[in-house]
Design a protein around this motif. Structure first.
Motif, PDB file in Angstrom:
ATOM      1  N   ARG A 221      25.721   4.263 -17.504  1.00 28.78           N
ATOM      2  CA  ARG A 221      25.566   4.750 -18.879  1.00 28.78           C
ATOM      3  C   ARG A 221      26.401   3.901 -19.843  1.00 28.78           C
ATOM      4  NH1 ARG A 221      25.505   9.792 -16.128  1.00 28.78           N
ATOM      5  NH2 ARG A 221      27.752  10.025 -16.403  1.00 28.78           N
ATOM      6  N   MET A 222      27.577   3.475 -19.392  1.00 28.97           N
ATOM      7  CA  MET A 222      28.387   2.596 -20.232  1.00 28.97           C
ATOM      8  C   MET A 222      27.718   1.238 -20.392  1.00 28.97           C
ATOM      9  SD  MET A 222      32.381   3.450 -19.298  1.00 28.97           S
ATOM     10  CE  MET A 222      32.265   2.727 -17.650  1.00 28.97           C
ATOM     11  N   ASP A 224      24.492   0.705 -20.407  1.00 31.30           N
ATOM     12  CA  ASP A 224      23.412   0.914 -21.371  1.00 31.30           C
ATOM     13  C   ASP A 224      23.965   1.018 -22.790  1.00 31.30           C
ATOM     14  OD1 ASP A 224      21.679   0.909 -19.235  1.00 31.30           O
ATOM     15  OD2 ASP A 224      21.597   3.106 -19.072  1.00 31.30           O
ATOM     16  N   GLY A 225      25.133   1.652 -22.919  1.00 28.94           N
ATOM     17  CA  GLY A 225      25.758   1.747 -24.228  1.00 28.94           C
ATOM     18  C   GLY A 225      26.192   0.388 -24.749  1.00 28.94           C
ATOM     19  N   GLU A 229      24.194   0.180 -27.878  1.00 29.08           N
ATOM     20  CA  GLU A 229      25.006   0.736 -28.960  1.00 29.08           C
ATOM     21  C   GLU A 229      26.377   0.053 -29.051  1.00 29.08           C
ATOM     22  OE1 GLU A 229      24.060   5.331 -29.289  1.00 29.08           O
ATOM     23  OE2 GLU A 229      24.494   4.813 -27.191  1.00 29.08           O
ATOM     24  N   ALA A 233      30.075   1.828 -30.058  1.00 31.22           N
ATOM     25  CA  ALA A 233      31.206   1.778 -29.124  1.00 31.22           C
ATOM     26  C   ALA A 233      32.430   1.164 -29.785  1.00 31.22           C
ATOM     27  CB  ALA A 233      30.819   0.981 -27.880  1.00 31.22           C
ATOM     28  N   LEU A 336      32.910   2.910 -25.109  1.00 36.53           N
ATOM     29  CA  LEU A 336      31.992   3.020 -23.975  1.00 36.53           C
ATOM     30  C   LEU A 336      32.359   4.195 -23.074  1.00 36.53           C
ATOM     31  CD1 LEU A 336      31.524  -0.740 -23.005  1.00 36.53           C
ATOM     32  CD2 LEU A 336      29.869   0.765 -24.120  1.00 36.53           C
ATOM     33  N   TYR A 338      33.492   7.039 -24.106  1.00 41.38           N
ATOM     34  CA  TYR A 338      32.897   8.207 -24.767  1.00 41.38           C
ATOM     35  C   TYR A 338      31.395   8.248 -24.501  1.00 41.38           C
ATOM     36  CZ  TYR A 338      30.875  11.088 -28.432  1.00 41.38           C
ATOM     37  OH  TYR A 338      30.138  12.018 -29.102  1.00 41.38           O
ATOM     38  N   ILE A 339      30.727   7.103 -24.651  1.00 41.50           N
ATOM     39  CA  ILE A 339      29.283   7.063 -24.438  1.00 41.50           C
ATOM     40  C   ILE A 339      28.935   7.428 -23.001  1.00 41.50           C
ATOM     41  CG2 ILE A 339      27.279   5.517 -24.352  1.00 41.50           C
ATOM     42  CD1 ILE A 339      28.476   4.030 -26.733  1.00 41.50           C
ATOM     43  N   GLY A 340      29.726   6.926 -22.058  1.00 38.23           N
ATOM     44  CA  GLY A 340      29.448   7.209 -20.644  1.00 38.23           C
ATOM     45  C   GLY A 340      29.576   8.665 -20.286  1.00 38.23           C
ATOM     46  N   ARG A 342      29.631  11.147 -22.587  1.00 35.30           N
ATOM     47  CA  ARG A 342      28.831  11.954 -23.510  1.00 35.30           C
ATOM     48  C   ARG A 342      27.484  12.311 -22.896  1.00 35.30           C
ATOM     49  NH1 ARG A 342      26.230   8.792 -28.427  1.00 35.30           N
ATOM     50  NH2 ARG A 342      25.221   7.893 -26.575  1.00 35.30           N
ATOM     51  N   ASN A 343      26.927  11.379 -22.170  1.00 36.23           N
ATOM     52  CA  ASN A 343      25.602  11.574 -21.580  1.00 36.23           C
ATOM     53  C   ASN A 343      25.643  12.095 -20.152  1.00 36.23           C
ATOM     54  OD1 ASN A 343      24.426  10.535 -23.929  1.00 36.23           O
ATOM     55  ND2 ASN A 343      24.667   8.432 -23.181  1.00 36.23           N
TER      56      ASN A 343
END
Length: 346
Positions: A221-222, A224-225, A229, A233, A336, A338-340, A342-343
């Motif tokens: 997921r990180m 992909d972020g 994104e 990040a 990253l 947070y993004i990892g 978060r999902n």
């Protein structure tokens, strides 16, 4: 406990003085803040020089911290900085947290060092023991005197000392050329650069490998972020790096908020460490997907992280641009994380 409290207060003073440390190059090097409760002195500055007598303990923090030969400290000394030079007379213990440190004065107590590179100059006279935690072996001049034991990472009796050849005067001059410069006066350390040692790169690379293997879904997921994104990040990471110190100052105003302020004070550097690890893991996963069959499976992840670590290491080592690379990597990694998470499926 007393030393820990003093260290925490010194770090808090450093963060509260962030605007001073972040001043542009044209700002006066002597600009500093000082707090002296009783005989103890807490001092913070971008380039901090101590050249007087301190009757109590001294806690100093900054990018460059120098205790000249005129400096005298009757109590213990605690220093945090990028580069540190100590040439004065210290009656108590000396504790240093720094990227590089040179001790070339008299210390009546014990010396403790946490960082990358510790050097003892030809005029170093330490009556206690020297304990250092570093990926590299301490450089100890043959003229240095240490009455107690010398204990360090992978240090063995009779090994680890690296005496510098040459006459005493020649050695002293070489120390000054390597660690000191004329910038800002007769004594001053050259401006530090953001860099990562080879040992540090290996260490963080191994932690990134562990993260990728233990949390593969989060790492994906990180990744992909990072690809989809990167701006988000980076923005989230910068918000963390800038926002936490501001919150610490606001929360610490009230006595009730002090415990929370100290908690955030601990989380702030941890965020930078885990941000670096997260970026290496995500970047490694990103590279693994672009090297064909070699990048598949566990072996591919490890290869990708090795390549990512090498690229980051080289980028951070570039003069001037290395600081921007470090900021991008750490801030991006924090975002990253947070993004990892978060999902993460509930």
């Amino acid at each position: 406990m007393r030393g820990a409290i003093r260290s925490a207060l010194a770090i808090l003073t450093l963060i509260m003085a962030a605007p001073v440390l972040a001043a542009p190059e044209e700002a006066p090097a002597s600009q500093a803040l000082e707090w002296a409760p009783g005989k103890d002195v807490f001092s913070v500055g971008r380039e901090l020089t101590v050249d007087r007598k301190v009757e109590g303990t001294l806690s100093a923090a900054g990018e460059i911290v120098i205790l000249t030969r005129d400096a005298e400290v009757e109590g213990d000394t605690w220093i945090a900085g990028r580069r540190v030079a100590v040439e004065g007379d210290l009656e108590g213990d000396l504790s240093i947290r720094a990227q590089e440190a040179l001790i070339n004065g008299e210390v009546k107590g014990d010396v403790t060092f946490y960082g990358l590179d510790l050097s003892l100059g030809p005029d170093a006279d330490i009556e206690g023991s020297v304990t250092y935690y570093s990926p590299s072996t301490a450089r100890i001049d043959k003229g240095a005197k240490v009455a107690g034991d010398i204990n360090g990472h992978d240090f063995k009796p009779g090994e680890g000392m690296e005496p510098v050849p040459g006459p005493r005067g020649e050695t002293r001059e070489r120390w000054r050329q390597e660690h000191m410069s004329e910038r800002g006066g007769p004594r001053g350390l050259s401006a530090p650069g953001y860099h990562m040692s080879a040992g540090g790169a290996v260490f963080f690379g191994l932690l990134a490998v562990a993260m990728a293997l233990l949390a593969p879904a989060t790492t994906l997921r990180m990744r992909d972020g990072l690809a989809a994104e990167p701006t988000l990040a980076l923005g989230l990471g910068l918000l963390w790096l800038i926002g936490i110190p501001v919150l610490v100052v606001l929360v610490a105003i009230t006595i009730v908020g002090l415990p929370l302020a100290f908690l955030m004070l601990l989380l702030w550097p941890l965020g930078m460490v885990f941000g670096l690890i997260a970026f290496l893991a995500a970047f490694g996963e990103f590279l693994a997907g672009r090297i064909g069959e070699t990048g598949k499976g566990t072996f591919g992840r490890v290869v990708g992280i090795i390549i990512a670590t090498a690229i980051v290491w080289i980028a951070i080592s570039i003069p001037v641009l290395g600081a921007l690379a470090w900021l991008f990597v750490v801030a991006g990694g924090i975002g990253l994380l947070y993004i990892g998470f978060r999902n993460t499926p509930v």
